[in-house]
Design a protein around this motif. Structure first.
Motif, PDB file in Angstrom:
ATOM      1  N   LYS A   1       0.836  -1.198   0.000  1.00 20.47           N
ATOM      2  CA  LYS A   1       0.000   0.000   0.000  1.00 20.47           C
ATOM      3  C   LYS A   1       0.876   1.255   0.000  1.00 20.47           C
ATOM      4  O   LYS A   1       0.618   2.210  -0.730  1.00 20.47           O
ATOM      5  CB  LYS A   1      -0.932  -0.013   1.210  1.00 20.47           C
ATOM      6  CG  LYS A   1      -1.809   1.199   1.359  1.00 20.47           C
ATOM      7  CD  LYS A   1      -2.769   1.375   0.205  1.00 20.47           C
ATOM      8  CE  LYS A   1      -3.919   0.417   0.306  1.00 20.47           C
ATOM      9  NZ  LYS A   1      -4.945   0.639  -0.731  1.00 20.47           N
ATOM     10  N   ILE A   2       1.927   1.257   0.819  1.00 21.72           N
ATOM     11  CA  ILE A   2       2.852   2.392   0.866  1.00 21.72           C
ATOM     12  C   ILE A   2       3.544   2.576  -0.478  1.00 21.72           C
ATOM     13  O   ILE A   2       3.716   3.700  -0.953  1.00 21.72           O
ATOM     14  CB  ILE A   2       3.877   2.206   2.006  1.00 21.72           C
ATOM     15  CG1 ILE A   2       3.178   2.279   3.358  1.00 21.72           C
ATOM     16  CG2 ILE A   2       4.986   3.247   1.923  1.00 21.72           C
ATOM     17  CD1 ILE A   2       4.042   1.877   4.533  1.00 21.72           C
ATOM     18  N   ALA A   3       3.914   1.476  -1.119  1.00 22.03           N
ATOM     19  CA  ALA A   3       4.537   1.556  -2.441  1.00 22.03           C
ATOM     20  C   ALA A   3       3.568   2.136  -3.467  1.00 22.03           C
ATOM     21  O   ALA A   3       3.948   2.979  -4.293  1.00 22.03           O
ATOM     22  CB  ALA A   3       5.011   0.176  -2.883  1.00 22.03           C
ATOM     23  N   ALA A   4       2.309   1.719  -3.409  1.00 22.21           N
ATOM     24  CA  ALA A   4       1.306   2.240  -4.346  1.00 22.21           C
ATOM     25  C   ALA A   4       1.055   3.727  -4.110  1.00 22.21           C
ATOM     26  O   ALA A   4       0.932   4.504  -5.062  1.00 22.21           O
ATOM     27  CB  ALA A   4       0.004   1.455  -4.203  1.00 22.21           C
ATOM     28  N   ILE A   5       1.005   4.127  -2.838  1.00 19.64           N
ATOM     29  CA  ILE A   5       0.813   5.538  -2.512  1.00 19.64           C
ATOM     30  C   ILE A   5       1.997   6.359  -3.004  1.00 19.64           C
ATOM     31  O   ILE A   5       1.827   7.434  -3.583  1.00 19.64           O
ATOM     32  CB  ILE A   5       0.604   5.714  -0.988  1.00 19.64           C
ATOM     33  CG1 ILE A   5      -0.748   5.137  -0.571  1.00 19.64           C
ATOM     34  CG2 ILE A   5       0.714   7.175  -0.581  1.00 19.64           C
ATOM     35  CD1 ILE A   5      -0.919   5.013   0.932  1.00 19.64           C
ATOM     36  N   SER A   6       3.209   5.846  -2.784  1.00 21.89           N
ATOM     37  CA  SER A   6       4.415   6.540  -3.229  1.00 21.89           C
ATOM     38  C   SER A   6       4.434   6.716  -4.739  1.00 21.89           C
ATOM     39  O   SER A   6       4.782   7.798  -5.246  1.00 21.89           O
ATOM     40  CB  SER A   6       5.665   5.776  -2.796  1.00 21.89           C
ATOM     41  OG  SER A   6       5.708   5.650  -1.414  1.00 21.89           O
TER      42      SER A   6
END
Length: 81
Positions: free
Chosen positions: A56-61
């Motif tokens: 999720k953090i990777a997608a947000i980034s």
């Protein structure tokens, strides 16, 4: 025999960065900690919940980087509902 989902051209440093960010966020950061806790409460193993949080953090980034938008915790809540 190969491990499903992994390939030889992944970036180990970036992977470790997102996994470390997920560990940190699961204990500190309010909206992302809630995302993690919701997964664990639904019966997901904590290790898998942290992996989901790292993704999720990777997608947000990626979204922030490509679109140039700011992080909005309200959108995170909408996606988890």
């Amino acid at each position: 025999m190969t491990v499903r989902g992994l390939n030889d051209n992944h970036n180990r440093d970036l992977k470790n960065l997102f996994k470390s960010a997920a560990v940190s966020a699961s204990t500190r950061s309010r909206p992302l900690r809630d995302f993690y806790a919701a997964r664990v409460e639904k019966g997901m193993r904590p290790t898998m919940a942290r992996l989901t949080l790292a993704r999720k953090i990777a997608a947000i980034s990626l979204t922030i980087w490509k679109k140039g938008v700011h992080f909005d915790a309200k959108q995170l809540d909408q996606q988890t509902a």
